[in-house]
Design a protein around this motif. Sequence first.
Motif: not given
Length: 529
Positions: A141-150
């Motif tokens: 999920t988005v919450g498991e990625l960094s802001g940059g990866e998202t």
Amino acid sequence: MSSPSPSLVFDHVRLEWPDGTVALDGVSGALGRGRIGLVGRNGAGKSTLLRLAAGHITPTSGSVSASGEVAMLPQRLAADPRRPVSSLLGVEKALTALRAIESGDVAPHHFDAVGDDWDVETRAHALLAEAGVASDALNRTVGELSGGETMLAALVGLRARAADITLLDEPTNDLDREARARVSELVQAWPGTLVVVSHDVGLLELMDATAELYGHTLSVVSGPYSVWRAHRDAEQEAAVRAERDAAQSLRRERRQRIESYDKLATRARVAHKAQVEKRVPKIIAGGRANAAQVSAGRLSSEMKGKEDAARAALNEASARVRDDDVVRIDLPDPGNAPGRRILTLGDGEREWIVTGRERVALVGRNGTGKTTLLQSIVHGTEAAVHARASVEHVGYLPQRLDGLDDAASVLDTVCAAAPDVPVAAVRDRLARFLVRGDAVARPLGSLSGGERFRVALARLLLADPPPQLLVLDEPTNNLDLDTVDQVVSALQAYRGAVLVVSHDDAFLARLGLDLLLELEDGRLVERAS
């Protein structure tokens, strides 16, 4: 270069929020084809204009027309941490259907969802690789990625979609140097029309044209940001000269009017004295008096007309001179003694002690754990790298502002951080952040990204008691360049300690760092600042 044929047309667009606040008022203008940068001060309505163009909201009056399909990357992309990464890539429905079929579910709607896209999973992995994101992120999920990866995953998904018009709202926020370079490559080869809202000067230099939203007016200059900036500065220099010349002209007309009245008054006194002393016949003196009155009336009308014209010219010239208001940040003194231990950072091999009023920057690639490290300082949790604050009052500005209550008002949000400060004093302090009058009653959910960030910054910096350590995660995100200048000045003068994570090299260079650390493979490496 951008074609004169418009891709987006705004015709007298007005938008009022439900509380009556006017976001846009009579905006008209057209954006052509190619790569277009959209700039403007925080709160000018840039994000709102993009949402209108994408059809996410409807104008109160006026119209927006687009010459094709419109896709948009919003600024608050990570607002829903439960969102599947596959949705960022635009493959969620097809991928879910494919996996259902592979598990034995042969319902017709699954086949309809897949269509001819049987290689959707392979294509999704290829998109993640293009974004520089690990392939296993497809199941996260988005919450498991960094802001940059998202952000990168969403960008490659949008690029694959290849809509006629794509709108990007602050796409380089949270991105490290390598990721920003990848965004630049994507932008330069983007299919169709691309409209980019950004405060990233490097990205804006890649644009074919630059549009500015200022004072509910949309204007366009052919060329990148530097060309627009030079055009704007030249316009302002000319406007300031015109205002100065008009003011001088008005003063000259006033002076001439006064001098003329003085001459007429002198003549009238001489004529009256001659009449009283009977130096001329009465009939001649009366004629002279009548002629003087007629002359005075004619001159008064003429002088007033010239002065009114000069005043109108001054008003017109002044209207062309920008009156840009800027954030004014005056941080309180937390009383840190110069040698007092504030923060300890270590990785098991080396340890760094931050004392008194030192400024420390933490850099590194996306996904290395910088935000996790900051959170461990604030919340006292465990992290791969050792970090421990030695003071009680720590102020934290997170990278994602998801923790703010969208239903709460600006005033209530800031007052909660300073419960012993009178409401009137909080209002006065908010005015320094350009939040004034009825704006303090607006719910956070109605604010633009830049306005929302300013409120979060105000809540942090106006806290009572003041923080002895400021922990800032990407503090220049969403801020216009003038506000960044004010933040730099405030942090330079701040008499507490600062730990900042940022990918903005220009911002870090201005802080006067005492220590620069890079987080790399679970280790801290000291770099030259």
